[in-house]
Design an enzyme around this catalytic site. Structure first.
Site, PDB file in Angstrom:
ATOM      1  N   LEU A  31      -1.506   1.364  -8.012  1.00 57.66           N
ATOM      2  CA  LEU A  31      -0.316   1.733  -8.767  1.00 57.66           C
ATOM      3  C   LEU A  31       0.466   0.450  -9.039  1.00 57.66           C
ATOM      4  CD1 LEU A  31       0.853   4.876  -6.720  1.00 57.66           C
ATOM      5  CD2 LEU A  31      -0.651   4.809  -8.730  1.00 57.66           C
TER       6      LEU A  31
ATOM      7  N   GLU B  44       0.855  -1.200   0.000  1.00 60.96           N
ATOM      8  CA  GLU B  44       0.000   0.000   0.000  1.00 60.96           C
ATOM      9  C   GLU B  44       0.883   1.240   0.000  1.00 60.96           C
ATOM     10  OE1 GLU B  44      -4.042  -0.207   1.917  1.00 60.96           O
ATOM     11  OE2 GLU B  44      -2.900  -1.419   3.334  1.00 60.96           O
TER      12      GLU B  44
ATOM     13  N   LEU C 209       2.364  -4.263  -6.811  1.00 65.67           N
ATOM     14  CA  LEU C 209       1.056  -3.610  -6.752  1.00 65.67           C
ATOM     15  C   LEU C 209       0.993  -2.806  -5.467  1.00 65.67           C
ATOM     16  CD1 LEU C 209      -1.962  -3.104  -7.439  1.00 65.67           C
ATOM     17  CD2 LEU C 209      -2.458  -5.163  -6.115  1.00 65.67           C
ATOM     18  N   GLU C 210       0.620  -1.542  -5.570  1.00 67.72           N
ATOM     19  CA  GLU C 210       0.414  -0.700  -4.394  1.00 67.72           C
ATOM     20  C   GLU C 210      -0.992  -0.110  -4.464  1.00 67.72           C
ATOM     21  OE1 GLU C 210       2.934   0.897  -2.120  1.00 67.72           O
ATOM     22  OE2 GLU C 210       4.811   0.110  -2.942  1.00 67.72           O
ATOM     23  N   THR C 211      -1.724  -0.202  -3.354  1.00 70.96           N
ATOM     24  CA  THR C 211      -3.037   0.425  -3.269  1.00 70.96           C
ATOM     25  C   THR C 211      -2.998   1.530  -2.223  1.00 70.96           C
ATOM     26  OG1 THR C 211      -3.734  -1.308  -1.722  1.00 70.96           O
ATOM     27  CG2 THR C 211      -4.303  -1.605  -4.028  1.00 70.96           C
TER      28      THR C 211
END
Length: 552
Positions: free
Chosen positions: A236, A216, A312-314
């Protein structure tokens, strides 16, 4: 040749909690949460028609899933599904279990069987950073969907491995780093932590064809200070972007795999972008940077292991449990998309990764490699949300792109490397990484390039946002020149050939000039600073040495 033994992970036995006793709730402090304006919050509604049944969504729960809750949830899943086997790959520094969930249609979990069952393997790693819980929760949610048979027949075409909580101590204390202050996501080359070594064992044993690393990103903080805005994207994404990646592998990640992820987000009404961040120390610097090019992050290390690899970044860091359903759903969508993409044409995926391994091994002694490089400056359009009004703010930002790496040091690719007999620590570390290392039984003259030390300077490791962790940041900046010579009396020396699939990982470890290298981090012995024109106990081999039994 000497092999380090692989300590096979233990079964997570039904009815037995293998972790140290810990509170039933994670130590999350709601008082430290940034509260978004209602106008910003309106951009992130709860997904419709989605059932959230993992522990963090229990009625009345105000914090996140604890270690014990996670273990109970996994135990119940394993009891309900013959497709799932669970193994504990390590204990954390504070004694908590790190479980690996192994999904196969047939319900087998041995590394030998998975390597030969004719299906590609997808690895999902979540919560390397303890204060980034959405990835871990989504991993449990996706595991339940697989266990319940809701992902169709994907297990007939792929194997799925899930590490739902790579940093259980950080998760328990709701802190980013490991218990000793090291950033786990910068420990995949040096393997200074049991958590880093556990992930390396999984990578060595199961050779995943696809790797997804779930994180994240910070929503407010530096963004409000610099731009009076907050992050507006749901997810992202960035694939592996490090030196010496296989070109076909890079093209596959940048093409079909990137497209598959972006299309999955759009199909569910989620906003995505390439990953970027910004320096959190120098607030006057508004440059935006993609994720780094160093080989120590999991996405880049997995790429050097010839795996399709994505970060993956949230949105989530700093906003507590706000929009947690949407954050978890964004992670779930990405995990599902990666598995579906692997399952769409498993034969083509396995052909790609097999050919890449062969291509890398066949490149020994040929062409050039980039020893050191940096992200390329340019411009890129991004959209933030005004922190008060929530209005989109689209602008062209100063940008550091990791998709184009500007070379700073290039060298010819050697046939391999020699290490002096006393460099056992470096040999052990290479073998922990899965590298083949041989010992010369008899002396022979070997044409080499020796590294003559031009300068040594004590320094600190830095990422695009500042220090890489609370501790473990000291390193030695090394510059060298190469001198051609012949090495004699080589009996007992260690030979690391580049004619193996992990050749580009070896280069990252042994070329001295980067902050992640074995030399810079003292794994390979450095000469005293007072020694003039001293050499490293490390040589580049410039002619092929056949690995014959009578030599090794």
């Amino acid at each position: 040749m000497v092999h380090l033994p692989f300590r096979y992970p233990r079964l997570l036995l039904a009815g037995l909690l293998v972790s140290a006793l810990s509170p039933a709730s994670a130590k999350f402090d709601a008082a430290e949460v940034y509260t978004e304006s209602p106008s910003v919050a309106a951009h992130f509604p709860v997904p419709k028609g989605v059932s959230f049944t993992t522990p963090a969504f229990a009625k009345g729960k105000k914090d996140f899933t604890s270690q014990q809750e996670m273990e109970r949830f996994i135990k119940d899943l394993a009891a309900s599904s013959p497709a799932l086997k669970v193994r504990v790959v390590a204990q954390s520094q504070e004694g908590r279990a790190i479980p690996l969930l192994i999904f196969t249609r047939e319900g087998y979990d041995s590394k030998q069987w998975i390597a030969k069952n004719g299906k590609p393997t997808v690895l999902i790693v979540a919560q390397q950073h303890g204060n980034e819980p959405a990835g871990g929760e989504a991993a449990l949610m996706f595991a339940k969907s697989l266990a319940d048979g809701k992902e169709g027949d994907v297990l007939s075409r792929v194997n799925v491995l899930i590490i739902p909580r790579a940093n259980p101590d950080g998760a328990e204390h709701f802190t980013r780093d490991l218990a000793n202050g090291v950033n786990l996501n910068r420990d995949h080359l040096l393997l200074a932590s049991p958590e880093g070594r556990a992930i390396a064992q999984v990578l060595n044993s199961y050779l995943p064809d696809v790797t997804l690393d779930a994180h994240e990103f910070s929503v407010a903080g530096r963004w409000v200070k610099k731009f009076n805005a907050v992050q507006g994207y749901d997810g992202l994404v960035q694939h592996a972007t490090t030196l010496n990646l296989s070109v076909p592998l890079y093209q596959a990640m940048a093409g079909a795999w990137n497209t598959a992820l972006s299309q999955a987000f759009k199909a569910h009404g989620l906003r995505d972008s390439v990953y970027y961040t910004t320096d959190q120390i120098h607030l006057e610097d508004k440059t935006l940077s993609m994720g780094g090019t160093g080989p120590d992050a999991l996405r880049n290390m997995a790429g050097l292991r010839n795996s399709i690899a994505f970060l993956l970044e949230t949105r989530g860091v700093g906003i507590g449990k706000a929009h947690f359903e949407r954050r978890v759903w964004t992670q779930f969508v990405a995990m599902q998309a990666m598995v579906k993409q692997a399952a769409a044409d498993p034969e083509a995926l396995m052909t790609l990764t097999r050919d890449v391994r062969s291509e890398v091994a066949a490149s020994a002694g040929k062409g050039e490699l980039v020893v050191k490089g940096k992200a390329t400056r340019g411009k890129h359009e991004v959209t933030l949300l005004d922190a008060q009004t929530g209005a989109p703010m689209t602008f062209e930002a100063d940008w550091r792109s990791s998709l184009q790496i500007t070379p700073e040091i290039t060298r010819t690719r050697p046939w391999g490397y020699l290490l002096a007999p006393e460099q056992q620590t470096a040999v052990d570390k290479l073998r922990e990484l899965g590298v083949e290392v041989y010992r010369l039984k008899q002396s022979r003259e070997i044409p080499v390039e020796r590294y003559v030390v031009a300068s040594l300077e004590q320094g600190q490791k830095f990422d695009v946002t500042g220090k890489v962790g609370a501790t473990g940041n000291k390193m030695t900046k090394v510059t060298t020149t190469l001198v051609k010579t012949e090495l004699t009396g080589t009996a007992g020396y260690w030979y690391v050939p580049l004619s193996q699939p992990l050749a580009n990982l070896i280069v990252a470890a042994l070329e001295p000039e980067t902050q992640s290298s074995f030399v810079a981090n003292g794994v390979i012995t450095l000469p005293a600073a007072s020694e003039k024109a001293a050499s490293l106990p490390l040589w580049r081999v410039t002619e092929n040495i056949p690995t014959l039994p009578d030599l090794f």
